[in-house]
Motif scaffolding. Structure first.
Motif, PDB file in Angstrom:
ATOM      1  N   TYR A  23      11.843 -17.544  13.381  1.00 17.30           N
ATOM      2  CA  TYR A  23      12.002 -16.542  12.340  1.00 17.30           C
ATOM      3  C   TYR A  23      12.105 -17.232  10.982  1.00 17.30           C
ATOM      4  O   TYR A  23      12.893 -18.167  10.838  1.00 17.30           O
ATOM      5  CB  TYR A  23      13.247 -15.687  12.577  1.00 17.30           C
ATOM      6  N   ASP A  69       6.127 -20.654  11.772  1.00  9.03           N
ATOM      7  CA  ASP A  69       5.813 -21.403  12.983  1.00  9.03           C
ATOM      8  C   ASP A  69       5.012 -22.660  12.645  1.00  9.03           C
ATOM      9  O   ASP A  69       5.237 -23.730  13.217  1.00  9.03           O
ATOM     10  CB  ASP A  69       5.041 -20.507  13.956  1.00  9.03           C
ATOM     11  N   PRO A 126       8.293 -15.416  11.500  1.00 10.34           N
ATOM     12  CA  PRO A 126       7.181 -15.875  12.347  1.00 10.34           C
ATOM     13  C   PRO A 126       6.152 -16.715  11.603  1.00 10.34           C
ATOM     14  O   PRO A 126       5.559 -17.619  12.196  1.00 10.34           O
ATOM     15  CB  PRO A 126       6.565 -14.567  12.864  1.00 10.34           C
TER      16      PRO A 126
END
Length: 376
Positions: free
Chosen positions: A184, A189, A186
């Motif tokens: 978090y 990442d 996303p």
């Protein structure tokens, strides 16, 4: 430059499995875990006593106890993505975090553990940070990294992101609020992948698959400050998560640094308030390095514990339980005051509190404060 902690324990595979089962079971937090281990001698013995203790605390039904098969599946899933579950005192567990009384009993670590062994400084701030704030955070992170410090942050937007990117080459640690497979926000990442590829690390106390909730971020913030010599706050509004991290840092005996901002910018209101409250005003990386230099010369020592976990558990009398329960409520009460007002021994009070906690009826706060849990 390193924090110089030697390994003091090494869990066997069977012990690691039992520790994982205990910490993943209902109503067992880090402090409760430590109390149970110290009282019963092993996680396996504590697991056998959980139903009885929860019943004594008034639980309508026993809390969920994680099975050996579930724990084995988690360990296998961690291994597949390169995550190690380490206990305080094992090689690779961050030394300054290990001495806290609420250190995670098993910390999920992914990436280069060497960067967790170096002295660290945390950087936090506004998610909707100004361009100037992000630029200054990046400058501080780069210069502190070049001076040999690992930069710790929470992988959030704004200041966190700027600090991580500026310290990729020197080593940075992302502290996650969810499991290692639930990043978090996303869109970061890819940033996490860069951190891991360039010699950084990520840590979490949550199991794989755990999606972060609002209440998980304050828990995460204590790890950010706990890893570090001090916390640098760059842009923070009033009532922001960054101020929670600063408060936790102060409670943990860490340094708190604040970058001043314009009184016209609400994103600087929190940092300016921190300076009024005694945080060290900083204008450059040299100010921070000078402030932490004396700390680096001292050995890492554990803080004074909130309680004496070596006290044996006692079977309280019913009137003892009634008296202690009657004194508790939704308002936090100091443990010392509870012992004094109840007239019960410290061992009896701690036993009743442990039972209440395992029944899901107690909340522990910082500074040895406790309250009854309110229904969700």
């Amino acid at each position: 430059m390193d924090d110089g902690q030697q390994a003091t324990i090494l869990l066997s595979d069977a012990q690691r499995l039992d520790w994982l089962r205990l910490i993943r079971s209902d109503n067992v937090g880090p402090r409760t875990f430590r109390s149970l281990i110290n009282h019963f001698g092993s996680a396996r013995a504590a697991l056998e006593r959980l139903p009885e203790l929860a019943r004594r605390g008034g639980a309508a039904r026993p809390g969920r106890i994680v099975s050996a098969a579930e724990a084995e599946r988690e360990l296998a899933a961690c291994a597949r993505i390169g995550v190690r579950l380490l206990a305080p005192g094992e090689t690779g567990y961050p030394p300054r975090l290990a001495v806290l009384d609420d250190a995670p009993p098993l910390l999920a670590i992914r990436g280069a553990r060497a960067c967790l062994m170096r002295p660290a400084l945390a950087m936090v701030g506004s998610r909707n940070a100004s361009g100037a704030g992000q630029k200054f955070a990046a400058l501080l992170a780069r210069e502190l990294g070049q001076a040999g410090f690992t930069i710790v942050s929470g992988l959030a937007r704004g200041i966190d992101q700027a600090a991580h990117r500026a310290s990729l080459a020197s080593g940075t640690v992302a502290v996650l609020a969810g499991g290692h497979d639930q990043i978090y926000p996303p869109e970061h990442d890819g940033l996490l992948a860069e951190i891991l590829a360039q010699g950084g690390a990520a840590i979490s106390e949550m199991p794989l698959g755990h999606v972060p909730r609002a209440r998980d971020f304050p828990r995460r913030n204590r790890l950010i400050s706990g890893l570090s010599l001090g916390v640098v706050v760059v842009e923070a509004a009033h009532r922001s998560g960054s101020l929670i991290t600063a408060r936790m840092a102060a409670e943990q005996g860490r340094e708190v640094f604040a970058v001043p901002g314009s009184p016209l910018d609400p994103r600087a209101a929190g940092t300016n308030a921190l300076i009024k409250q005694g945080a060290l005003l900083i204008a450059n990386a040299a100010d921070i390095i000078e402030a932490v230099a004396p700390i680096l010369e001292r050995p890492i020592a554990p803080p004074i514990r909130e309680d004496d976990d070596q006290l044996p558990l006692f079977e309280p009398e019913n009137n003892d339980r009634d008296r202690i329960n009657a004194l508790l409520g939704p308002t936090a009460l100091a443990l010392d005051d509870l012992i004094r007002i109840s007239g019960c021994s410290a061992a009896v009070v701690r036993t009743v509190l442990l039972e209440l906690e395992l029944a899901g009826r107690l909340v522990r706060h910082g500074n040895a404060m406790v309250s009854l849990a309110t229904p969700d």
